[in-house]
Motif scaffolding. Sequence first.
Motif, PDB file in Angstrom:
ATOM      1  N   ALA A 182       0.836  -1.203   0.000  1.00 31.25           N
ATOM      2  CA  ALA A 182       0.000   0.000   0.000  1.00 31.25           C
ATOM      3  C   ALA A 182       0.868   1.249   0.000  1.00 31.25           C
ATOM      4  CB  ALA A 182      -0.912   0.001   1.220  1.00 31.25           C
ATOM      5  N   LYS A 183       1.924   1.238   0.817  1.00 33.88           N
ATOM      6  CA  LYS A 183       2.842   2.383   0.877  1.00 33.88           C
ATOM      7  C   LYS A 183       3.526   2.576  -0.476  1.00 33.88           C
ATOM      8  CE  LYS A 183       6.488   1.965   3.544  1.00 33.88           C
ATOM      9  NZ  LYS A 183       7.299   1.936   4.792  1.00 33.88           N
ATOM     10  N   ILE A 218      -4.204  -0.504   6.801  1.00 36.93           N
ATOM     11  CA  ILE A 218      -4.325   0.109   5.471  1.00 36.93           C
ATOM     12  C   ILE A 218      -3.741  -0.863   4.456  1.00 36.93           C
ATOM     13  CG2 ILE A 218      -3.804   2.087   4.011  1.00 36.93           C
ATOM     14  CD1 ILE A 218      -5.511   2.748   6.469  1.00 36.93           C
ATOM     15  N   SER A 219      -4.627  -1.424   3.617  1.00 30.56           N
ATOM     16  CA  SER A 219      -4.212  -2.418   2.624  1.00 30.56           C
ATOM     17  C   SER A 219      -3.980  -1.770   1.265  1.00 30.56           C
ATOM     18  CB  SER A 219      -5.292  -3.494   2.495  1.00 30.56           C
ATOM     19  OG  SER A 219      -6.471  -2.923   1.936  1.00 30.56           O
ATOM     20  N   LEU A 220      -3.482  -2.568   0.328  1.00 30.59           N
ATOM     21  CA  LEU A 220      -3.301  -2.082  -1.039  1.00 30.59           C
ATOM     22  C   LEU A 220      -4.641  -1.631  -1.619  1.00 30.59           C
ATOM     23  CD1 LEU A 220      -1.697  -1.661  -3.650  1.00 30.59           C
ATOM     24  CD2 LEU A 220      -1.992  -4.092  -4.148  1.00 30.59           C
ATOM     25  N   LYS A 221      -5.689  -2.374  -1.347  1.00 25.30           N
ATOM     26  CA  LYS A 221      -7.012  -2.014  -1.853  1.00 25.30           C
ATOM     27  C   LYS A 221      -7.452  -0.650  -1.315  1.00 25.30           C
ATOM     28  CE  LYS A 221     -11.758  -3.742  -2.268  1.00 25.30           C
ATOM     29  NZ  LYS A 221     -12.700  -4.830  -1.890  1.00 25.30           N
ATOM     30  N   ASP A 222      -7.184  -0.404  -0.021  1.00 25.94           N
ATOM     31  CA  ASP A 222      -7.512   0.901   0.564  1.00 25.94           C
ATOM     32  C   ASP A 222      -6.745   2.013  -0.143  1.00 25.94           C
ATOM     33  OD1 ASP A 222      -9.126  -0.318   2.544  1.00 25.94           O
ATOM     34  OD2 ASP A 222      -7.365  -0.665   3.818  1.00 25.94           O
ATOM     35  N   ALA A 223      -5.462   1.762  -0.380  1.00 25.14           N
ATOM     36  CA  ALA A 223      -4.621   2.763  -1.040  1.00 25.14           C
ATOM     37  C   ALA A 223      -5.131   3.060  -2.444  1.00 25.14           C
ATOM     38  CB  ALA A 223      -3.173   2.286  -1.090  1.00 25.14           C
ATOM     39  N   GLU A 224      -5.512   2.024  -3.179  1.00 20.78           N
ATOM     40  CA  GLU A 224      -6.036   2.203  -4.537  1.00 20.78           C
ATOM     41  C   GLU A 224      -7.280   3.078  -4.531  1.00 20.78           C
ATOM     42  OE1 GLU A 224      -4.705  -2.088  -6.475  1.00 20.78           O
ATOM     43  OE2 GLU A 224      -6.770  -1.737  -5.898  1.00 20.78           O
ATOM     44  N   GLN A 225      -8.182   2.825  -3.565  1.00 23.43           N
ATOM     45  CA  GLN A 225      -9.428   3.579  -3.503  1.00 23.43           C
ATOM     46  C   GLN A 225      -9.188   5.039  -3.146  1.00 23.43           C
ATOM     47  OE1 GLN A 225     -11.823   1.392  -0.707  1.00 23.43           O
ATOM     48  NE2 GLN A 225     -12.558  -0.057  -2.247  1.00 23.43           N
TER      49      GLN A 225
END
Length: 423
Positions: A182-183, A218-225
């Motif tokens: 995510a980062k 905070i996951s990759l999916k959260d970061a994408e959104q």
Amino acid sequence: MRLKPLALRMRPKKLDEIIGQQHLVGEGMIINRMVKARHLSSMILYGPPGIGKTSIASAIAGSTDTAFRMLNAVVNNKKDMEIVAEEAKMSGKVILILDEVHRLDKAKQDFLLPYLENGKIVLIGATTSNPYHAINPAIRSRCQIFELKPLEPKDIEKALQNAVENKEDGLGKEQIDLAEDAKSHLALSSGGDVRSALNALELAVLSSEKDENGIIHISLKDAEQCIQKKSFVHDKDGDAHYDVLSGFQKSIRGSDVNAALHYLSRLIEAGDLVSIARRLLVIAYEDIGLASPQAGARTLAAIESAERLGFPEARIPLANAVIELCLSPKSNSAYSALDQALNDLRSGASGEIPAHLRDAHYKGAKKLGRGLDYKYPHDYESGWVQQQYLPDKLKGKKYYQPKKTGKFEQALAQVYENLNKKQ
């Protein structure tokens, strides 16, 4: 009371807190030296949005004992500047941080000029526009001009990690588990804009619920959104990112326009302008080389335009550069020749420089046999004369093997062949 945005709270207060821009603020660099010497001169900082112009200005001011004020050339009027000028008269000097400095109207410019001239006001202007095009010459001539570069993903990752850990101004009062992918995605997708990355991180944290242990994940999916960009597999620490870059270069080397544009689109979607720029410049000299040497200069111009424009417009000069490089003739003869010379050198095959080529610009050189019998090519009608240049150990060695894939190198090859016949 509503907190200020994370990006504003995390703005550096001292020069040593600045992330990136080490060519200006690093140890021994010009702005660092100016601050340490406590001798600031007016300056204009320019570059794409979100890369630290106002942050550097604030950090410069915060690293000195001089009072400073922040204004915006669009929002604040001449009266606001008059207040700053009065303060400068009272205290002797004031640092004025002026955002959007290229938007100064004539009345504000005329008011500021005498104060810049006498040093009562030290102007630190910030702008996204090229000051040589957008700023009045009278202001520009009284300022040092410093260009800031887009931040690299590693710099933005550092800023994100600082924000997660900082308890005073950042998010450190919460327990946050920011996944590495995510980062990485936030850093790559922000396109060098640290403000954008921090805003996305803050949105991700504020919109996520804590688990039973009070941790915010905070996951990759959260970061994408939160940054509104879908992730491609481009983790800088994994193979996939380098696979895309490899496919990109090999497609251009193989003259496959469509494949090259496909890989370019992946890198653009990841916001990785830094990697695109570096790879294109390498390609221009490694794969096209002497077959079309002007491609290097045009590629650099396209890269500089892309960096100045930022995404999404940056894709336009990049597309031009990629298509030209794909369809250009290819030659790796220049660097292949140098690699052979380096290989000889590193394996001990060097030898002494012939005596007639050695430096003879000192007293006693002739007694040592230096420079004797050297033939000056310009003394000859053709501008060329037969003489030995390589050390005896390498006499007759031929590193350069021209390729006749482009008109320019074909011409070089003809000259090279003619010279070789005379030797």
